[in-house]
Design a protein around this motif. Structure first.
Motif, PDB file in Angstrom:
ATOM      1  N   SER A 297       0.907  -1.274   0.073  1.00 26.57           N
ATOM      2  CA  SER A 297       0.021   0.024  -0.137  1.00 26.57           C
ATOM      3  C   SER A 297       0.814   1.302  -0.067  1.00 26.57           C
ATOM      4  O   SER A 297       1.810   1.179   0.646  1.00 26.57           O
ATOM      5  CB  SER A 297      -1.009   0.039   1.348  1.00 26.57           C
ATOM      6  OG  SER A 297      -0.118   0.335   2.390  1.00 26.57           O
ATOM      7  N   GLN A 298       0.494   2.262  -0.708  1.00 27.62           N
ATOM      8  CA  GLN A 298       1.218   3.649  -1.065  1.00 27.62           C
ATOM      9  C   GLN A 298       0.003   4.618  -0.697  1.00 27.62           C
ATOM     10  O   GLN A 298      -0.578   4.678  -1.937  1.00 27.62           O
ATOM     11  CB  GLN A 298       2.047   3.441  -1.931  1.00 27.62           C
ATOM     12  CG  GLN A 298       2.898   4.600  -2.217  1.00 27.62           C
ATOM     13  CD  GLN A 298       4.070   4.403  -3.529  1.00 27.62           C
ATOM     14  OE1 GLN A 298       3.668   3.839  -4.385  1.00 27.62           O
ATOM     15  NE2 GLN A 298       5.254   4.891  -3.106  1.00 27.62           N
ATOM     16  N   SER A 299       0.009   5.537  -0.044  1.00 21.49           N
ATOM     17  CA  SER A 299      -0.750   6.575  -0.237  1.00 21.49           C
ATOM     18  C   SER A 299      -0.399   7.917  -0.694  1.00 21.49           C
ATOM     19  O   SER A 299      -1.085   8.812  -0.918  1.00 21.49           O
ATOM     20  CB  SER A 299      -1.507   6.944   1.391  1.00 21.49           C
ATOM     21  OG  SER A 299      -0.271   7.383   2.208  1.00 21.49           O
ATOM     22  N   GLY A 300       0.961   7.858  -0.899  1.00 24.55           N
ATOM     23  CA  GLY A 300       1.522   9.216  -1.494  1.00 24.55           C
ATOM     24  C   GLY A 300       2.894   8.604  -2.040  1.00 24.55           C
ATOM     25  O   GLY A 300       3.423   7.571  -2.026  1.00 24.55           O
ATOM     26  N   GLY A 301       3.411   9.554  -2.673  1.00 26.26           N
ATOM     27  CA  GLY A 301       4.967   9.188  -3.262  1.00 26.26           C
ATOM     28  C   GLY A 301       4.690   8.485  -4.607  1.00 26.26           C
ATOM     29  O   GLY A 301       3.767   8.449  -5.309  1.00 26.26           O
TER      30      GLY A 301
END
Length: 548
Positions: A297-301
């Motif tokens: 999971s990645q919420s930004g970047g």
């Protein structure tokens, strides 16, 4: 053999002395070992005596089930070799080298001031195993596939100059550590662990790897596999290969997580948050693979993926895959190929933008082989010298814009522009973009095509708004864009403006739910309105009158 007299007794002689069973030291006795000795059983297994050494003797434990230590006394050796099966039953110190060619187990503290090598198995389930050196030394199996396991492994420096502890590359057994310490608080100088080519299994939770001061870990060609439970804070390393294989949530220590070879989320959750992730390196053959059977999971970047010259890698897995920005950007003219999906029925979610290429170097990304579902919640950009092949039949959604300055191959599937975000479409070719099926069915959406460019649809062109929330089909300026429709069209509840017609296009038949807002080409066929007329009163007609 029992050393039982009060005071000091000395084990001396030339060559190696052999004791077929046990050597023990009684309370009140100090045994000074100054010649090598081979012990077939246990050494000081139940005593409170003291064992010291003089000279450079080697104690070799050859027994099938012997103890080393066991009393409350101090066991200090010069060199230790284990060729049988030995349990460390109380704290021991080895002043020089430990060679483990058998099985060493136990839960007591062990300190070794020299090399720790061999071909056997280590299973220290408690205490601390510390390799504390004054000069650079070696660590690990020299051959074979035997595994080493430690509760706490500390690699430290007793000198005033930097040292490196190098993991041997001759063996391929794993090293499992619940807690790993590189360097030690209070050391005068630094310790570097060269991790070699091993699989380092980091089994602890919390923060299982501690790098003290300016000490460091050089991953070399190793794999670090985190298996702990709960929240696990990963070390701030430039990893070679990185895996997670537990039920925990694995969190990077820094805003950039670097994996120079491959990333494998076998289980658990790799929680990137808003951190950036770089996978692959142009100098590492076929690097850049991302395999997810757990959750990423990645919420930004941004996740940036590269590979070697002509390299091939796969991005996918049966787990939950959620990147924020996903970019395929070779750093040299390497022309790698990336395959999306490891098998059928997989989904790749991109929370923001999917970018193919850096505008200079060639790269190919294909969803043709394994037909994954692709959901892009931002925009798709195919940069110059980039090539992207869409899935042949699985779902492919884009929430915002699509730009094709490279090669976009529509395949046999459908590109769906979903959500109420504006979608601007552009490209540098002629046509700018060629679709197989084009679909947009979210009311209130603006489909904005770049003025002067041609957009071709080989299959179905489907744009369906709602009666109270129409879809706008328009140009980026007051001049026309052009459609080249070669299949069937279904356009309802839409407003059309500044939309032209490319040569050879089929007509786009519209209905009474559609609105002609002007400056549209003849291929946009609006229905002729029906005028209901009623004549009342006296009417006189002269001449010829024709009614249709």
């Amino acid at each position: 053999l029992t050393a039982g007299n009060a005071g000091t007794e000395t084990f001396s002689g030339t060559g190696t002395n052999t004791i077929n069973n046990n050597l023990s030291v009684n309370a009140g006795t100090t045994l000074s070992v100054n010649s090598s000795v081979s012990i077939g059983g246990s050494f000081a297994n139940t005593t409170t005596g003291i064992i010291t050494y003089s000279g450079t003797p080697t104690v070799t434990m050859t027994g099938a089930s012997g103890n080393l230590g066991g009393g409350s006394g101090t066991v200090t050796l010069y060199n230790l070799t284990v060729s049988g099966s030995t349990t460390v039953a109380s704290p021991i110190t080895v002043a020089d080298d430990m060679t483990n060619n058998g099985t060493t187990s136990g839960s007591s503290n062990v300190t070794v001031n020299g090399n720790v090598v061999g071909t056997g198995t280590v299973n220290i389930t408690g205490g601390t195993f510390e390799q504390r050196v004054a000069a650079s030394k070696n660590f690990g199996t020299t051959s074979g596939a035997n595994n080493w396991t430690f509760a706490t492994l500390t690699l430290s420096n007793s000198s005033a100059s930097p040292v490196t502890i190098t993991t041997q590359t001759g063996g391929n057994g794993s090293v499992t550590v619940t807690n790993l310490n590189a360097g030690k608080a209070g050391d005068t100088s630094t310790t570097t662990l060269n991790a070699g080519n091993r699989n380092w299994i980091i089994a602890g939770g919390g923060t299982p790897v501690t790098i003290n001061g300016s000490s460091s870990i050089t991953p070399s060609t190793s794999t670090f596999t985190y298996t702990g439970t709960g929240t696990v804070n990963m070390a701030n390393l430039s990893y070679y290969s990185l895996s997670t294989n537990g039920s925990g949530t694995y969190v990077p220590a820094a805003s950039l997580l670097t994996v120079n070879n491959n990333l494998n989320v076998a289980s658990g959750t790799l929680s990137l948050g808003s951190d950036n992730l770089n996978v692959g390196l142009s100098s590492v053959t076929n690097s850049g693979a991302v395999s997810v059977a757990g959750t990423i999971s990645q919420s930004g970047g941004t996740t940036t993926v590269v590979s070697s010259s002509g390299g091939a890698a796969t991005i996918g897995g049966s787990g939950t895959i959620g990147f924020y920005n996903l970019t395929f950007a070779p750093t040299v003219a390497s022309a790698p190929t990336f395959t999306l999906g490891l098998a059928a029925s997989q989904t790749i979610n991109v929370g923001n933008d999917l970018t193919i290429g850096n505008g200079t170097n060639a790269v190919t990304v294909t969803a043709n082989t394994n037909n994954p579902t692709i959901a892009v919640s931002g925009s798709l950009t195919v940069a110059a010298n980039g090539a992207f092949t869409a899935p042949p039949s699985a779902g492919f959604t884009i929430a915002k814009n699509m730009t094709n300055n490279g090669t976009f191959t529509a395949n046999g599937g459908t590109v769906t522009f979903n959500t109420t975000n504006n979608s601007t479409l552009a490209g540098s070719g002629n046509p700018a973009i060629t679709f197989n099926n084009f679909t947009s069915t979210t009311g209130g959406k603006n489909l904005i095509f770049t003025a002067g460019e041609i957009f071709r649809v080989n299959g179905a062109f489907t744009v369906n708004g709602t009666s109270g929330n129409k879809i706008n089909i328009e140009s980026t300026t007051g001049t026309q864009w052009q459609i080249n429709s070669q299949g069937t069209a279904s356009v309802t509840n839409s407003t059309i403006i500044n939309s032209g017609c490319a040569s050879g296009t089929l007509n786009v038949s519209l209905d009474f739910t559609d609105i002609n807002s002007g400056n549209n080409g003849a291929c946009w066929v609006f229905p002729v309105p029906v005028i209901n007329s009623r004549v009342s009163g006296n009417t006189r007609v002269s001449g010829n009158v024709r009614f249709q």
